[in-house]
Design an enzyme around this catalytic site. Structure first.
Site, PDB file in Angstrom:
ATOM      1  N   ASP A   1      -3.510   8.491  -1.093  1.00 48.41           N
ATOM      2  CA  ASP A   1      -3.717   7.439  -0.429  1.00 48.41           C
ATOM      3  C   ASP A   1      -5.073   7.092  -0.528  1.00 48.41           C
ATOM      4  O   ASP A   1      -5.660   5.881  -0.716  1.00 48.41           O
ATOM      5  CB  ASP A   1      -3.532   8.182   1.221  1.00 48.41           C
TER       6      ASP A   1
ATOM      7  N   GLU B   1       0.887   5.751  12.580  1.00 48.87           N
ATOM      8  CA  GLU B   1      -0.646   5.243  12.796  1.00 48.87           C
ATOM      9  C   GLU B   1      -0.609   3.807  13.122  1.00 48.87           C
ATOM     10  O   GLU B   1      -1.364   3.290  13.987  1.00 48.87           O
ATOM     11  CB  GLU B   1      -1.360   5.709  11.809  1.00 48.87           C
ATOM     12  N   ASP B   2       0.065   2.970  12.571  1.00 48.06           N
ATOM     13  CA  ASP B   2      -0.003   1.492  12.506  1.00 48.06           C
ATOM     14  C   ASP B   2       1.046   0.568  13.069  1.00 48.06           C
ATOM     15  O   ASP B   2       0.885  -0.635  12.914  1.00 48.06           O
ATOM     16  CB  ASP B   2      -0.315   0.964  10.999  1.00 48.06           C
TER      17      ASP B   2
ATOM     18  N   HIS C   1       3.624   7.020   5.436  1.00 52.31           N
ATOM     19  CA  HIS C   1       2.506   7.542   5.712  1.00 52.31           C
ATOM     20  C   HIS C   1       1.644   6.960   6.967  1.00 52.31           C
ATOM     21  O   HIS C   1       1.219   7.319   7.688  1.00 52.31           O
ATOM     22  CB  HIS C   1       1.566   7.976   4.830  1.00 52.31           C
ATOM     23  N   ASP C   2       1.817   5.566   6.995  1.00 51.68           N
ATOM     24  CA  ASP C   2       1.078   4.572   8.300  1.00 51.68           C
ATOM     25  C   ASP C   2       2.124   4.229   8.953  1.00 51.68           C
ATOM     26  O   ASP C   2       1.620   3.269   9.933  1.00 51.68           O
ATOM     27  CB  ASP C   2       0.486   3.564   7.116  1.00 51.68           C
TER      28      ASP C   2
ATOM     29  N   HIS D   1       0.739  -1.145   0.113  1.00 50.73           N
ATOM     30  CA  HIS D   1      -0.033   0.018   0.064  1.00 50.73           C
ATOM     31  C   HIS D   1       0.770   1.185  -0.069  1.00 50.73           C
ATOM     32  O   HIS D   1       0.591   1.974  -0.907  1.00 50.73           O
ATOM     33  CB  HIS D   1      -1.079   0.106   1.134  1.00 50.73           C
TER      34      HIS D   1
END
Ligand code: G4P
Length: 179
Positions: free
Chosen positions: A122, A65-66, A61-62, A35
């Site tokens: 995204d 967050e993840d 980018h994640d 992704h």
């Protein structure tokens, strides 16, 4: 070789290590790293973006967050600008989902141009992914709701990148979602 290439490879390597145990929600359980790489590729190949910081932020980018990645870690590895873009596109996962989704719509209007670019790519990646196959456990209604919500976010990103926005508008049109 451009000096930016080793930096980009370092960034891909960092993101791949951080996401190494994660999978997408599709029936094939695709490795999650596909992704962020795909989002960076959309920016480069479809959005015409050459700004290395935007491409790095897309790859990362994640991560906050993840994964266990912190802002300070990104700042130390890749500098303040990249870390700030990633922070701007990071949802607070401790908030209830409804609130988190509403905040994305509100924040889209006010974030930096670089963060807006990452957000557009995204959404384009995720909407295409939903057209490709339905995540495990999702109903057709949930897929449609994601399109409706994504249109609200994308509305706040208007004027950021014509090529990406045009492709997003086409996807909303195909789903008969107003924007
Ligand atoms: N379309 C699709 N999405 C998948 C898949 N696997 C994981 N995702 C992620 O799921 C999230 C959307 O699912 P939701 O139920 O709406 O949100 P949530 O997981 O954050 O609660 C997106 O992440 P997000 O960080 O919340 O992105 P966004 O909602 O901010 O765009 C998307 O990247 C997949 O196979 N297909």
């Amino acid at each position: 070789m451009s000096s930016e290439l080793p930096l980009l490879l370092d960034t891909i390597n960092f993101a791949a290590e951080k996401h190494r145990h994660q999978r997408r929600k599709d029936p094939d359980a695709t490795p999650y790293i596909n992704h962020p790489i795909g989002v960076a590729r959309i920016l480069s190949h479809e959005g015409g973006i050459t700004d290395i910081e935007v491409l790095q932020a897309a790859l990362l980018h994640d991560t906050i967050e993840d994964t266990d990645t912190t802002f300070e870690e990104l700042e130390a590895m890749f500098g303040n600008k990249v870390a700030r873009i990633v922070q701007e596109v990071t949802d607070d996962k401790t908030l209830p989902k409804q609130e988190r989704k509403l905040l994305q719509v509100k924040h889209a209007l006010h974030c930096s141009h670089q963060a807006k670019l990452v957000k557009l790519a995204d959404k384009l990646y995720n909407l295409r992914d939903l057209n490709r196959c339905t995540p495990v456990g999702w109903t057709a209604e949930r897929v449609q709701e994601y399109f409706v919500w994504a249109a609200q976010v994308v509305k706040g990103l208007h004027g950021t990148n014509a090529a990406l926005e045009e492709k997003l508008l086409q996807l909303f049109k195909e789903r008969e979602v107003d924007i």
